[in-house]
Design an enzyme around this catalytic site. Structure first.
Site, short mmCIF file in Angstrom:
data_model
loop_
_atom_site.label_atom_id
_atom_site.label_comp_id
_atom_site.label_asym_id
_atom_site.label_seq_id
_atom_site.Cartn_x
_atom_site.Cartn_y
_atom_site.Cartn_z
N ASP A 96 21.88 35.40 64.82
CA ASP A 96 22.62 34.18 65.05
C ASP A 96 22.13 33.54 66.34
O ASP A 96 22.28 34.12 67.43
CB ASP A 96 24.11 34.55 65.18
CG ASP A 96 25.02 33.48 64.65
OD1 ASP A 96 24.70 32.30 64.87
OD2 ASP A 96 26.03 33.82 64.04
N ASP A 197 23.29 28.08 64.91
CA ASP A 197 24.67 27.66 65.10
C ASP A 197 24.75 26.14 65.35
O ASP A 197 23.96 25.61 66.15
CB ASP A 197 25.20 28.41 66.34
CG ASP A 197 26.69 28.27 66.54
OD1 ASP A 197 27.45 28.74 65.68
OD2 ASP A 197 27.10 27.69 67.57
N GLU A 250 23.69 25.91 60.45
CA GLU A 250 25.11 25.61 60.28
C GLU A 250 25.29 24.14 60.62
O GLU A 250 25.02 23.72 61.74
CB GLU A 250 25.96 26.47 61.22
CG GLU A 250 27.43 26.30 60.94
CD GLU A 250 28.33 26.64 62.11
OE1 GLU A 250 29.48 27.00 61.88
OE2 GLU A 250 27.89 26.53 63.27
N HIS A 324 33.17 34.12 59.36
CA HIS A 324 34.02 34.55 60.48
C HIS A 324 34.87 33.41 61.06
O HIS A 324 35.63 33.63 61.99
CB HIS A 324 33.12 35.12 61.57
CG HIS A 324 32.20 34.07 62.10
ND1 HIS A 324 31.16 33.56 61.34
CD2 HIS A 324 32.19 33.38 63.26
CE1 HIS A 324 30.55 32.62 62.03
NE2 HIS A 324 31.15 32.48 63.19
N ASP A 325 34.69 32.19 60.58
CA ASP A 325 35.47 31.05 61.07
C ASP A 325 36.54 30.61 60.08
O ASP A 325 37.26 29.65 60.34
CB ASP A 325 34.56 29.83 61.32
CG ASP A 325 33.63 30.04 62.49
OD1 ASP A 325 33.99 30.78 63.42
OD2 ASP A 325 32.53 29.46 62.47
C1 NOJ Z 1 30.18 27.92 64.97
C2 NOJ Z 1 30.47 29.38 64.98
O1 NOJ Z 1 30.45 29.86 63.68
C3 NOJ Z 1 31.81 29.54 65.67
O2 NOJ Z 1 32.32 30.85 65.54
C4 NOJ Z 1 31.65 29.13 67.10
O3 NOJ Z 1 32.90 29.15 67.74
C5 NOJ Z 1 31.09 27.71 67.21
N1 NOJ Z 1 30.00 27.49 66.32
C6 NOJ Z 1 30.60 27.44 68.60
O4 NOJ Z 1 29.44 28.19 68.86
#
Ligand code: NOJ
Length: 555
Positions: A96, A197, A250, A324-325
């Site tokens: 990541d 990210d 992402e 994970h989000d």
């Molecule tokens: C996306 C990530 O998946 C998340 O967990 C993170 O808080 C934010 N980007 C900021 O890096």
């Protein structure tokens, strides 16, 4: 080049996978100890959330040192061992890479703070407006203003996320060189997968100006044309040199048009994109911190748009329900109670047979669900706690705010993996950083001996690897107006056979009329979560609660 359609990627949140040294936090040796479990799934690569040195204000997305493993998770020797052990079973590593921002503890930021001109240019530093207000009215994605005071100076620095995550100024070529260096460092260690990210927000305008409203605000820094240029440069300077690299960006609030460009092979940017539109169909008026049943027709339309248009444009989707989000998809789109098993299988079928590369988030393959903690004190995520306080400030009761946090918190997917039914779910011998719940009912040990979800995932993965129509075929939706069934056809212009996929998103039986073109055609069963037999397609079909069915037509 890699055939992305034949790949399946598993996601591990290291903090919550397995704790080998009993400090309550998952670690790299823990992952190594569970390789046999991973092997059973037959995935091709594992995406690991960040385990680099970090103060952990945003669980590792605040990186203080891109070149070192945080001692919380182990050592570089552990990492090397992980890469080589996974290689033995033919599984690649996806790291990541968080380059929109770095931690304010990072040496770059610290040197900038100390007045080093070179490093001041690594960040967006701006003075207050003449009236003393912040440089712009932008809001951080975690709540509150996007600017924080830059030490003891007249300046403020931009942070689109937490104040401890300072945005990096990609316009500065030296920043871009540092980024390439980091990626190349990990490539040299045998890493072939990279997840970038929030990579589509790296191209802020040179002149930062006030926004007129929250939607317009995003357009000031999202999907700007320069992002494509930066990605092409990054590709050429690093992972693009490996014929076997797999990359995913992402993409926050992106568009199909941009996503085609990000992922079309001839553009030489990335292999594929994560977009999140389908995971916002239970946001009331676009607001995440609200509660609403999901809008199925909206979900269908989004899948239709993204699947068909990315196909037509030559782009490539990452397919996923969970990460994970996100709260667990079973709680949002399935039935975590009466139909937990059937709805888990249905949801998996819906996306695994689409066009793209599927991602499985740890625990999804055993049907894990949200923990449903009884108190706000059980939640730890910075975003959730900020949201709770904001909702209360807006006048909501504690119970009301907690109900929303329960449904939406990122901690929902971050609870430790349930290995067995023990007090700490076999994750650790001591109290973990986040408590497991419902491990009596749902755990790996039980699933592997008496369950069916894991087997079902294995089967879906096998199908992707064996059926070229799934890995390489085109896609077309049908039954577009049906209020319960998501259905699509996978086809290839040079093949006479087709695959039809039907998924019932509800707990009620439902009858459909089969499009006349398919009626009477002989079919075999590819996968089904109920008992179905091969035959000839009848004019109508009745689907059971949360039924999933994929058939192959052989005219
Ligand atoms: C996306 C990530 O998946 C998340 O967990 C993170 O808080 C934010 N980007 C900021 O890096």
């Amino acid at each position: 080049m890699v055939n992305l359609g034949k790949k399946v990627i598993y996601q591990i949140y290291p903090k919550s996978f397995y704790d080998s040294n009993n400090d309550g936090i998952g670690d790299i040796q823990g992952i190594i100890q569970k390789i046999d479990y991973i092997k059973k799934l037959n995935v091709d690569m594992i995406w690991f959330n960040p385990f680099f040195v970090s103060p952990q204000n945003d669980n590792g997305y605040d990186i203080a040192n891109y070149y070192q493993i945080d001692p919380l998770f182990g050592t570089m020797a552990d990492f090397d061992e992980l890469v080589s052990k996974l290689k033995e079973i033919n599984v690649g590593v996806m790291l990541d890479m968080v380059f929109n921002h770095c931690s304010t503890s990072n040496e770059w930021f610290q040197r900038a703070l100390a007045g080093d001109e070179k490093y001041r240019k690594f960040f967006y530093l701006r003075k207050a407006k003449p009236d003393g207000s912040l440089p712009t009215n932008w809001q951080s994605k975690f709540g509150g203003p996007a600017w924080a005071k830059f030490g003891d100076t007249d300046y403020y620095y931009l942070h689109l996320y937490d104040p401890s995550q300072a945005d990096l100024n990609w316009h500065n070529p030296e920043v871009r060189q540092e980024v390439y260096k980091v990626v190349n460092f990990w490539r040299a260690k045998g890493v072939r997968g990279f997840r970038f990210d929030v990579i589509n927000v790296i191209g802020k305008a040179d002149k930062l100006v006030d926004s007129t409203d929250p939607v317009q605000e995003k357009s000031l820094y999202t999907d700007t044309p320069i992002v494509h240029q930066y990605l092409k440069e990054l590709n050429a300077a690093s992972f693009g040199k490996d014929f076997d690299s797999i990359t995913v960006g992402e993409m926050s609030s992106t568009t199909i048009k941009n996503s085609i460009k990000y992922s079309k092979p001839s553009e030489h940017e990335l292999s594929m994109v994560f977009n999140f539109h389908h995971l916002k169909v239970d946001y009331k008026n676009g607001e995440k911190w609200s509660k609403m049943p999901f809008d199925f027709m909206k979900l269908k339309n989004l899948f239709a748009d993204w699947q068909e248009k990315m196909d037509q444009g030559g782009g490539w989707n990452a397919l996923f329900w969970n990460n994970h989000d996100q709260p667990m998809a079973l709680n949002r789109f399935g039935d975590p109670g009466k139909y937990r098993i059937k709805s888990a299988e249905m949801l998996a079928t819906a996306i695994h047979l689409m066009r793209g590369t599927p991602y499985i988030y740890m625990g999804e393959e055993i049907g894990m669900i949200d923990p449903d903690y009884s108190s706000i004190n059980n939640y730890v995520d910075v975003e959730s706690l900020n949201a709770f306080n904001k909702l209360k400030k807006q006048g909501m009761s504690d119970e009301g705010a907690l109900a929303i946090v329960k449904a939406k918190s990122r901690d929902n997917s971050r609870t430790p993996m349930h290995w067995d039914s023990d007090q700490y779910a076999g994750f650790s011998k001591v109290k973990p950083w986040l408590m497991p719940r419902k491990q009596m009912q749902i755990n790996v040990c039980k699933e592997l001996t008496q369950g069916e979800i894991f087997n079902y995932y294995q089967k879906l993965i096998r199908i992707r690897k064996h059926e070229d129509l799934i890995s390489d075929g085109h896609i077309k939706m049908f039954l577009k107006n049906d209020p319960q069934i998501l259905a699509y056809e996978r086809f290839n212009l040079d093949s006479t056979s087709k695959i039809l996929v039907f998924t019932n998103f509800y707990g009620q039986e439902h009858k459909i009329q089969i499009p006349t073109a398919y009626v009477d055609q002989p079919y075999s069963i590819l996968i089904s979560n109920y008992q179905r037999v091969a035959g000839n397609l009848q004019p109508s079909l009745i689907f059971k609660p949360y039924e999933a069915l994929a058939i192959k037509l052989k005219p």
